[in-house]
Scaffold this motif. Structure first.
Motif, PDB file in Angstrom:
ATOM      1  N   GLU A  26       0.823  -1.212   0.000  1.00  0.00           N
ATOM      2  CA  GLU A  26       0.000   0.000   0.000  1.00  0.00           C
ATOM      3  C   GLU A  26       0.856   1.262   0.000  1.00  0.00           C
ATOM      4  OE1 GLU A  26      -4.214   0.894   1.805  1.00  0.00           O
ATOM      5  OE2 GLU A  26      -2.701   0.981   3.394  1.00  0.00           O
ATOM      6  N   ALA A  27       1.928   1.284   0.793  1.00  0.00           N
ATOM      7  CA  ALA A  27       2.797   2.464   0.844  1.00  0.00           C
ATOM      8  C   ALA A  27       3.487   2.685  -0.503  1.00  0.00           C
ATOM      9  CB  ALA A  27       3.832   2.309   1.961  1.00  0.00           C
ATOM     10  N   HIS A  28       3.927   1.615  -1.142  1.00  0.00           N
ATOM     11  CA  HIS A  28       4.608   1.734  -2.437  1.00  0.00           C
ATOM     12  C   HIS A  28       3.645   2.270  -3.506  1.00  0.00           C
ATOM     13  CE1 HIS A  28       8.033   0.710  -5.032  1.00  0.00           C
ATOM     14  NE2 HIS A  28       7.127   0.421  -5.946  1.00  0.00           N
ATOM     15  N   ILE A  29       2.447   1.718  -3.545  1.00  0.00           N
ATOM     16  CA  ILE A  29       1.448   2.176  -4.516  1.00  0.00           C
ATOM     17  C   ILE A  29       1.032   3.613  -4.218  1.00  0.00           C
ATOM     18  CG2 ILE A  29      -0.890   1.820  -5.404  1.00  0.00           C
ATOM     19  CD1 ILE A  29      -0.438  -1.209  -4.967  1.00  0.00           C
ATOM     20  N   GLU A  30       0.876   3.935  -2.947  1.00  0.00           N
ATOM     21  CA  GLU A  30       0.491   5.295  -2.542  1.00  0.00           C
ATOM     22  C   GLU A  30       1.490   6.320  -3.085  1.00  0.00           C
ATOM     23  OE1 GLU A  30      -1.834   8.207  -0.589  1.00  0.00           O
ATOM     24  OE2 GLU A  30      -2.246   6.063  -0.478  1.00  0.00           O
ATOM     25  N   ALA A  32       3.556   6.058  -5.589  1.00  0.00           N
ATOM     26  CA  ALA A  32       3.507   6.116  -7.056  1.00  0.00           C
ATOM     27  C   ALA A  32       2.276   6.866  -7.547  1.00  0.00           C
ATOM     28  CB  ALA A  32       3.543   4.700  -7.630  1.00  0.00           C
ATOM     29  N   LEU A  33       1.116   6.577  -6.970  1.00  0.00           N
ATOM     30  CA  LEU A  33      -0.118   7.249  -7.404  1.00  0.00           C
ATOM     31  C   LEU A  33      -0.107   8.731  -7.055  1.00  0.00           C
ATOM     32  CD1 LEU A  33      -2.843   4.570  -6.534  1.00  0.00           C
ATOM     33  CD2 LEU A  33      -2.106   5.289  -8.817  1.00  0.00           C
ATOM     34  N   GLN A  34       0.396   9.062  -5.875  1.00  0.00           N
ATOM     35  CA  GLN A  34       0.467  10.478  -5.487  1.00  0.00           C
ATOM     36  C   GLN A  34       1.399  11.238  -6.417  1.00  0.00           C
ATOM     37  OE1 GLN A  34      -1.069  12.499  -3.468  1.00  0.00           O
ATOM     38  NE2 GLN A  34      -2.265  11.054  -2.279  1.00  0.00           N
ATOM     39  N   ALA A  35       2.568  10.667  -6.682  1.00  0.00           N
ATOM     40  CA  ALA A  35       3.559  11.346  -7.515  1.00  0.00           C
ATOM     41  C   ALA A  35       3.079  11.496  -8.961  1.00  0.00           C
ATOM     42  CB  ALA A  35       4.885  10.578  -7.479  1.00  0.00           C
ATOM     43  N   GLY A  36       2.452  10.471  -9.491  1.00  0.00           N
ATOM     44  CA  GLY A  36       2.090  10.494 -10.900  1.00  0.00           C
ATOM     45  C   GLY A  36       0.722  11.041 -11.222  1.00  0.00           C
ATOM     46  N   HIS A  37      -0.204  10.991 -10.239  1.00  0.00           N
ATOM     47  CA  HIS A  37      -1.596  11.313 -10.583  1.00  0.00           C
ATOM     48  C   HIS A  37      -2.343  12.102  -9.507  1.00  0.00           C
ATOM     49  CE1 HIS A  37      -0.944   8.516 -13.870  1.00  0.00           C
ATOM     50  NE2 HIS A  37      -0.435   7.694 -12.973  1.00  0.00           N
ATOM     51  N   ASP A  38      -1.650  12.460  -8.428  1.00  0.00           N
ATOM     52  CA  ASP A  38      -2.284  13.178  -7.319  1.00  0.00           C
ATOM     53  C   ASP A  38      -3.498  12.411  -6.785  1.00  0.00           C
ATOM     54  OD1 ASP A  38      -2.511  15.235  -5.449  1.00  0.00           O
ATOM     55  OD2 ASP A  38      -3.859  16.404  -6.721  1.00  0.00           O
ATOM     56  N   LEU A  39      -3.339  11.094  -6.679  1.00  0.00           N
ATOM     57  CA  LEU A  39      -4.387  10.215  -6.150  1.00  0.00           C
ATOM     58  C   LEU A  39      -3.843   9.398  -4.992  1.00  0.00           C
ATOM     59  CD1 LEU A  39      -6.083   8.460  -9.227  1.00  0.00           C
ATOM     60  CD2 LEU A  39      -7.186   9.987  -7.595  1.00  0.00           C
ATOM     61  N   SER A  40      -4.665   9.189  -3.983  1.00  0.00           N
ATOM     62  CA  SER A  40      -4.295   8.255  -2.920  1.00  0.00           C
ATOM     63  C   SER A  40      -4.732   6.843  -3.334  1.00  0.00           C
ATOM     64  CB  SER A  40      -4.975   8.649  -1.608  1.00  0.00           C
ATOM     65  OG  SER A  40      -6.373   8.376  -1.679  1.00  0.00           O
ATOM     66  N   VAL A  41      -4.253   5.865  -2.613  1.00  0.00           N
ATOM     67  CA  VAL A  41      -4.672   4.485  -2.868  1.00  0.00           C
ATOM     68  C   VAL A  41      -6.179   4.360  -2.691  1.00  0.00           C
ATOM     69  CG1 VAL A  41      -4.555   2.120  -1.964  1.00  0.00           C
ATOM     70  CG2 VAL A  41      -2.461   3.433  -2.275  1.00  0.00           C
ATOM     71  N   ARG A  42      -6.716   4.983  -1.652  1.00  0.00           N
ATOM     72  CA  ARG A  42      -8.161   4.912  -1.390  1.00  0.00           C
ATOM     73  C   ARG A  42      -8.955   5.585  -2.508  1.00  0.00           C
ATOM     74  NH1 ARG A  42      -8.543   1.033   2.392  1.00  0.00           N
ATOM     75  NH2 ARG A  42      -7.535   1.610   4.331  1.00  0.00           N
ATOM     76  N   GLU A  43      -8.480   6.727  -2.984  1.00  0.00           N
ATOM     77  CA  GLU A  43      -9.176   7.422  -4.067  1.00  0.00           C
ATOM     78  C   GLU A  43      -9.162   6.569  -5.335  1.00  0.00           C
ATOM     79  OE1 GLU A  43      -8.252  12.031  -2.709  1.00  0.00           O
ATOM     80  OE2 GLU A  43      -6.808  10.946  -3.961  1.00  0.00           O
ATOM     81  N   TYR A  44      -8.009   5.992  -5.642  1.00  0.00           N
ATOM     82  CA  TYR A  44      -7.904   5.118  -6.814  1.00  0.00           C
ATOM     83  C   TYR A  44      -8.866   3.939  -6.672  1.00  0.00           C
ATOM     84  CZ  TYR A  44      -6.146   1.754 -10.174  1.00  0.00           C
ATOM     85  OH  TYR A  44      -6.065   0.836 -11.190  1.00  0.00           O
ATOM     86  N   SER A  45      -8.866   3.327  -5.504  1.00  0.00           N
ATOM     87  CA  SER A  45      -9.727   2.168  -5.253  1.00  0.00           C
ATOM     88  C   SER A  45     -11.201   2.532  -5.408  1.00  0.00           C
ATOM     89  CB  SER A  45      -9.453   1.627  -3.851  1.00  0.00           C
ATOM     90  OG  SER A  45     -10.239   0.503  -3.580  1.00  0.00           O
ATOM     91  N   LEU A  46     -11.589   3.683  -4.892  1.00  0.00           N
ATOM     92  CA  LEU A  46     -12.980   4.129  -5.005  1.00  0.00           C
ATOM     93  C   LEU A  46     -13.357   4.367  -6.464  1.00  0.00           C
ATOM     94  CD1 LEU A  46     -15.606   5.020  -3.533  1.00  0.00           C
ATOM     95  CD2 LEU A  46     -14.650   7.320  -3.528  1.00  0.00           C
ATOM     96  N   LEU A  47     -12.501   5.061  -7.211  1.00  0.00           N
ATOM     97  CA  LEU A  47     -12.779   5.281  -8.631  1.00  0.00           C
ATOM     98  C   LEU A  47     -12.887   3.952  -9.375  1.00  0.00           C
ATOM     99  CD1 LEU A  47     -10.401   8.293  -9.421  1.00  0.00           C
ATOM    100  CD2 LEU A  47     -12.916   8.324  -9.376  1.00  0.00           C
ATOM    101  N   ASP A  48     -12.000   3.023  -9.054  1.00  0.00           N
ATOM    102  CA  ASP A  48     -12.008   1.715  -9.707  1.00  0.00           C
ATOM    103  C   ASP A  48     -13.312   0.968  -9.419  1.00  0.00           C
ATOM    104  OD1 ASP A  48     -10.701  -0.431 -11.213  1.00  0.00           O
ATOM    105  OD2 ASP A  48     -10.593  -1.459  -9.283  1.00  0.00           O
ATOM    106  N   VAL A  49     -13.712   0.915  -8.166  1.00  0.00           N
ATOM    107  CA  VAL A  49     -14.954   0.222  -7.790  1.00  0.00           C
ATOM    108  C   VAL A  49     -16.158   0.857  -8.478  1.00  0.00           C
ATOM    109  CG1 VAL A  49     -16.569  -0.160  -5.860  1.00  0.00           C
ATOM    110  CG2 VAL A  49     -14.144  -0.728  -5.596  1.00  0.00           C
ATOM    111  N   LEU A  50     -16.241   2.177  -8.424  1.00  0.00           N
ATOM    112  CA  LEU A  50     -17.398   2.863  -9.006  1.00  0.00           C
ATOM    113  C   LEU A  50     -17.411   2.789 -10.533  1.00  0.00           C
ATOM    114  CD1 LEU A  50     -17.657   5.982  -6.674  1.00  0.00           C
ATOM    115  CD2 LEU A  50     -19.146   3.966  -6.705  1.00  0.00           C
ATOM    116  N   SER A  51     -16.245   2.668 -11.144  1.00  0.00           N
ATOM    117  CA  SER A  51     -16.192   2.588 -12.608  1.00  0.00           C
ATOM    118  C   SER A  51     -16.763   1.266 -13.116  1.00  0.00           C
ATOM    119  CB  SER A  51     -14.751   2.746 -13.102  1.00  0.00           C
ATOM    120  OG  SER A  51     -13.995   1.574 -12.850  1.00  0.00           O
ATOM    121  N   ARG A  52     -16.890   0.291 -12.255  1.00  0.00           N
ATOM    122  CA  ARG A  52     -17.398  -1.031 -12.657  1.00  0.00           C
ATOM    123  C   ARG A  52     -18.925  -1.132 -12.554  1.00  0.00           C
ATOM    124  NH1 ARG A  52     -12.709  -4.132 -12.913  1.00  0.00           N
ATOM    125  NH2 ARG A  52     -10.994  -3.181 -11.809  1.00  0.00           N
TER     126      ARG A  52
END
Length: 152
Positions: A26-30, A32-52
């Motif tokens: 989780e820390a490693h992904i956090e 990477a996502l923050q640096a590249g996309h200004d997203l937290s792991v939780r935000e990414y996860s929420l977008l992913d779940v809702l996109s389905r």
């Protein structure tokens, strides 16, 4: 069973290893996502779940289902939805058949961000698993994760 029971100790050690693996990933992904996309792991996860979600019977998730899917309380999920809505990545609307229900959809901007972030998430996950596989305590868990075939 006592506190010094070898089975309890092994169970506790297994739980510690699993918790350690999760935290490292989780820390490693956090990062990477923050640096590249200004997203937290939780935000990414929420977008992913809702996109389905989809139109049709049972296609939209209620807030409790969303909270369960992203492993947060309902109140924390609501705050997260509000933050992403404020950024223009989500919208909320009343359920057409039950005016008490509120649905959340990913906006076009949210879908674009999710698609841009998906390769970052996947690469960071792979990197974190490869790194963890070098730790003898974590290697068996990494193999288990890699062998899992869970339907989406």
């Amino acid at each position: 069973m006592t506190a010094t029971d070898p089975a309890l100790t092994a169970l506790a050690q297994g739980w510690h290893a699993l918790s350690l693996l999760h935290g490292r990933i989780e820390a490693h992904i956090e990062r990477a996502l923050q640096a590249g996309h200004d997203l937290s792991v939780r935000e990414y996860s929420l977008l992913d779940v809702l996109s389905r979600q989809h139109d049709g019977e049972g296609g939209h998730l209620q807030m409790k289902q969303v909270a369960d899917a992203v492993v947060l309380s309902q109140s924390a999920t609501t705050r997260l939805v509000t933050r992403l809505e404020d950024r223009g990545l989500l919208t909320r609307y009343l359920c057409p058949t039950d005016r008490r229900g509120i649905y959340t959809n990913v906006t076009d901007a949210g879908l674009r961000l999710l698609e841009e972030a998906r390769p970052t998430n996947e690469a960071a996950l792979r990197e974190a698993l490869d790194e963890a596989a070098e730790n003898p305590e974590l290697a068996p868990l990494v193999r288990t994760v890699e062998e899992l075939r869970v339907p989406a």
